[in-house]
Design a protein around this motif. Structure first.
Motif: not given
Length: 271
Positions: A144, A146, A150
């Protein structure tokens, strides 16, 4: 969770290497009283990031276009995974050969190219290389966005703390741990590519589903070892690329590749 943690570790590992390269260059320029070249290092790093985003964008558009064609999407995923694996394996081999001496390698390159264009080029190429590796893994590994962002953000913060000497860490141990994970994920990517390829050949009626090539090495998908939901299987899937019902060819090739890369690393460490 099953895709977030691998993406987080991948983004952190590759982001950390890219940012630490910039840190090493900046620290060398400061130590050698050549701080006037710092702006060139920042410019090169920034352009390297944009180049990485460009590569990622192109790969995303290609993948999105092909995935609209359901009948060939699995075959595309398989081909993309194998192509990505070839590139990633070359990156892993470079890290095995040069990772232990990364600081010295970078400093020597800076020393021999101590000019505005030299510093800019070194920083750009090194950051773009790491960024391209992230883009290829995202493209082929189904991580992903995200999780990747991160991990990269955590790597940036970590690198800033190192640069200002706010924390001290044994980078050799850190890179060894993350390299182990990288090799495991590369092996999983190979297994995934083979599995999707076989599935595509079956759905396109190129190979009959009764062909012995589809014979499973084992099937524990109805147990706690199920890689999607099992109490033990899911963590193993996230951490080591475990699959609960692989074809024999998928299982053998994946782990032969994985153990071979660890063998190459072991031989390099003994030199």
């Amino acid at each position: 969770m099953e895709n977030f943690l691998p993406g987080l570790i991948m983004g952190f590992r590759e982001g950390l290497e890219a940012f630490l390269i910039v840190v090493i260059i900046l620290q060398y320029l400061k130590k050698s009283s050549n701080t006037s070249f710092r702006k060139n290092a920042f410019s090169g790093a920034l352009l390297g990031i944009f180049a990485s985003l460009g590569i990622g964008g192109i790969l995303f558009l290609i993948s999105k276009s092909v995935n609209k064609m359901d009948e060939v999407s699995k075959l595309w995923e398989s081909s993309a995974s194998i192509i990505a694996l070839i590139l990633i394996t070359s990156f892993i081999y470079w890290m095995i050969k040069h990772g232990r001496n990364m600081v010295t390698e970078v400093q020597n390159q800076v020393k021999s190219n101590l000019s505005a264009i030299g510093i800019f080029s070194i920083t750009f190429l090194m950051v773009a290389r790491e960024g391209a590796e992230i883009a290829i893994f995202v493209f082929a590994g189904k991580y992903t966005l995200l999780s990747i962002l991160t991990g990269i953000s955590a790597a940036l913060l970590f690198s800033i703390l190192i640069y200002f000497s706010l924390i001290k860490v044994n980078l050799k141990i850190l890179f060894n741990i993350t390299l182990v994970y990288l090799i495991l994920q590369a092996g999983f990517l190979l297994g995934y590519g083979i599995h999707e390829g076989l599935s595509a050949l079956s759905s396109l009626n190129i190979i009959e589903s009764t062909n012995p090539i589809f014979t499973k090495a084992f099937d524990v998908s109805e147990t706690i070892f199920y890689h999607k939901e099992g109490i033990i299987g899911l963590p193993l899937y996230v951490l080591f690329g475990w699959y609960s019902k692989p074809e024999i060819i998928q299982f053998v090739v994946q782990y032969v590749y994985t153990f071979f890369m660890f063998f190459v690393w072991h031989k390099e460490l003994k030199k």
